[in-house]
Design an enzyme around this catalytic site. Structure first.
Site, PDB file in Angstrom:
ATOM      1  N   ALA A  23       0.867  -1.184   0.000  1.00 35.10           N
ATOM      2  CA  ALA A  23       0.000   0.000   0.000  1.00 35.10           C
ATOM      3  C   ALA A  23       0.895   1.223   0.000  1.00 35.10           C
ATOM      4  O   ALA A  23       1.820   1.315   0.822  1.00 35.10           O
ATOM      5  CB  ALA A  23      -0.905   0.009   1.231  1.00 35.10           C
ATOM      6  N   GLU A  24       0.638   2.156  -0.900  1.00 35.61           N
ATOM      7  CA  GLU A  24       1.553   3.289  -1.026  1.00 35.61           C
ATOM      8  C   GLU A  24       1.507   4.232   0.169  1.00 35.61           C
ATOM      9  O   GLU A  24       2.341   5.129   0.290  1.00 35.61           O
ATOM     10  CB  GLU A  24       1.316   4.063  -2.332  1.00 35.61           C
ATOM     11  CG  GLU A  24      -0.031   4.712  -2.476  1.00 35.61           C
ATOM     12  CD  GLU A  24      -0.989   3.864  -3.304  1.00 35.61           C
ATOM     13  OE1 GLU A  24      -1.836   4.447  -3.996  1.00 35.61           O
ATOM     14  OE2 GLU A  24      -0.887   2.620  -3.243  1.00 35.61           O
ATOM     15  N   ASN A  25       0.538   4.034   1.076  1.00 36.49           N
ATOM     16  CA  ASN A  25       0.539   4.835   2.303  1.00 36.49           C
ATOM     17  C   ASN A  25       1.430   4.231   3.386  1.00 36.49           C
ATOM     18  O   ASN A  25       1.503   4.766   4.485  1.00 36.49           O
ATOM     19  CB  ASN A  25      -0.884   5.021   2.834  1.00 36.49           C
ATOM     20  CG  ASN A  25      -1.574   3.703   3.137  1.00 36.49           C
ATOM     21  OD1 ASN A  25      -1.545   2.776   2.337  1.00 36.49           O
ATOM     22  ND2 ASN A  25      -2.208   3.612   4.294  1.00 36.49           N
TER      23      ASN A  25
END
Length: 328
Positions: free
Chosen positions: A143-145
């Site tokens: 997840a890019e977060n």
């Protein structure tokens, strides 16, 4: 980027201003803290200097000018997702089979996973494709977060954790061996070509691999997220999953996108409820129809597609069928 003031929220702090963030709540907080001329940090807990393990510090106190003990720490979950919940794509309870066009897209997208891949999945259909990972294939979901090793949705609302969410703000779990990190490290992974496969939704695709998926003019959006970086990452395969036509029946695969672009010449494959296309995004020779849904003819696909395409015929002279195991 420099800012006059940074506001961050930490899980723990010490009296020297050293900060620890929890789970995916790390995201952009360390980067924001470092960017401000003055940084004000709010923390759920403040302990005496020396009680925090130096190896666990995410933001050193040199960046923090003011420290506040938070008195209200209730965390709102924006998109609660649990394993037994029906999702908006009509997912059967408990991970059951999704039928119809969107189920077909999910199952076909699952075939894109290869053993050992690091994969980023967009919300909706791409995320649900992870229910159809082929037997014997193991992948790592990013997840890019700030989470590598995304697990399933939590089993119940009671164990759902606001500090563990994906980029679509949905509650998730972390698998054994997972890691959390800042958004800047996340995008280092993406821009450094460490993510092998990106599957994401689309509003429009062009014959030359352009993608529009982040905004419809006049509609309010929170932002484009990480899609622009993901689709432009060198060496990463980009697969778009979407309905073949819009709700009004108009084609979503066109000679040229009419919506603002997410990326130019970036798409490798398009999977729809009607067909699968390979895209020659660099050579400029357009689309090739490589699979077709059961009960759909080439003429049906042509009528629903806003550009021309070539055919990849099988040894029997026919277009291979998409997986129809669950189709009625």
């Amino acid at each position: 980027m420099k800012a006059d003031l940074s506001l961050v929220k930490a899980w723990k702090a010490d009296t020297r201003g050293n900060l620890i963030f929890r789970g995916t709540a790390q995201n952009s907080n360390p980067d924001a803290g470092m960017a401000g001329k003055i940084c004000i940090a709010e923390a759920e807990e403040i302990v005496p200097a020396g009680e925090l393990d130096p190896n666990e510090i995410h933001l050193p106190g040199v960046y923090v000018n003011h420290l506040i003990l938070a008195t209200k720490n209730e965390k709102k979950i924006e998109r609660l997702r649990i394993q037994q919940q029906d999702d908006s794509n009509n997912n059967a309870k408990g991970g059951g089979v999704v039928k119809g066009g969107r189920g077909r897209i999910m199952r076909r997208a699952g075939k894109e996973f290869k053993d050992g891949m690091y994969v980023n999945l967009g919300i909706g259909i791409p995320t649900m494709a992870s229910n159809y990972i082929p037997e014997g294939v193991k992948i790592e979901l990013q997840a890019e977060n700030g989470l590598m090793g995304i697990g399933p949705y939590p089993p119940s609302e009671e164990v759902a954790d606001a500090d563990y969410i994906n980029a679509g703000k949905e509650t998730v779990t972390a698998l054994p061996g997972a890691s959390t990190f800042s958004s800047s490290n996340s995008f280092n992974m993406i821009r450094g070509s460490h993510i092998n496969l990106t599957i994401l939704g689309g509003l429009q695709c062009s014959a030359t691999g352009d993608l529009a998926n982040w905004i419809v003019p006049g509609k309010m959006v929170k932002g484009m997220g990480g899609a622009m970086d993901l689709v432009c990452a060198p060496g990463s395969r980009v697969v778009v999953t979407m309905d073949h036509t819009a709700r009004d029946g108009s084609p979503k695969i066109l000679n040229r996108c009419s919506l603002p672009l997410t990326g130019h010449n970036v798409v490798d494959r398009i999977i729809t409820d009607m067909a699968v296309f390979d895209v020659d995004k660099k050579g400029g020779t357009g689309l090739t129809l490589v699979e077709i849904a059961p009960g759909i003819s080439v003429d049906d696909v042509r009528a629903a597609t806003g550009c021309d395409f070539k055919l990849a015929l099988g040894v029997d002279g026919e277009i291979p069928l998409m997986d129809d195991f669950y189709d009625d």
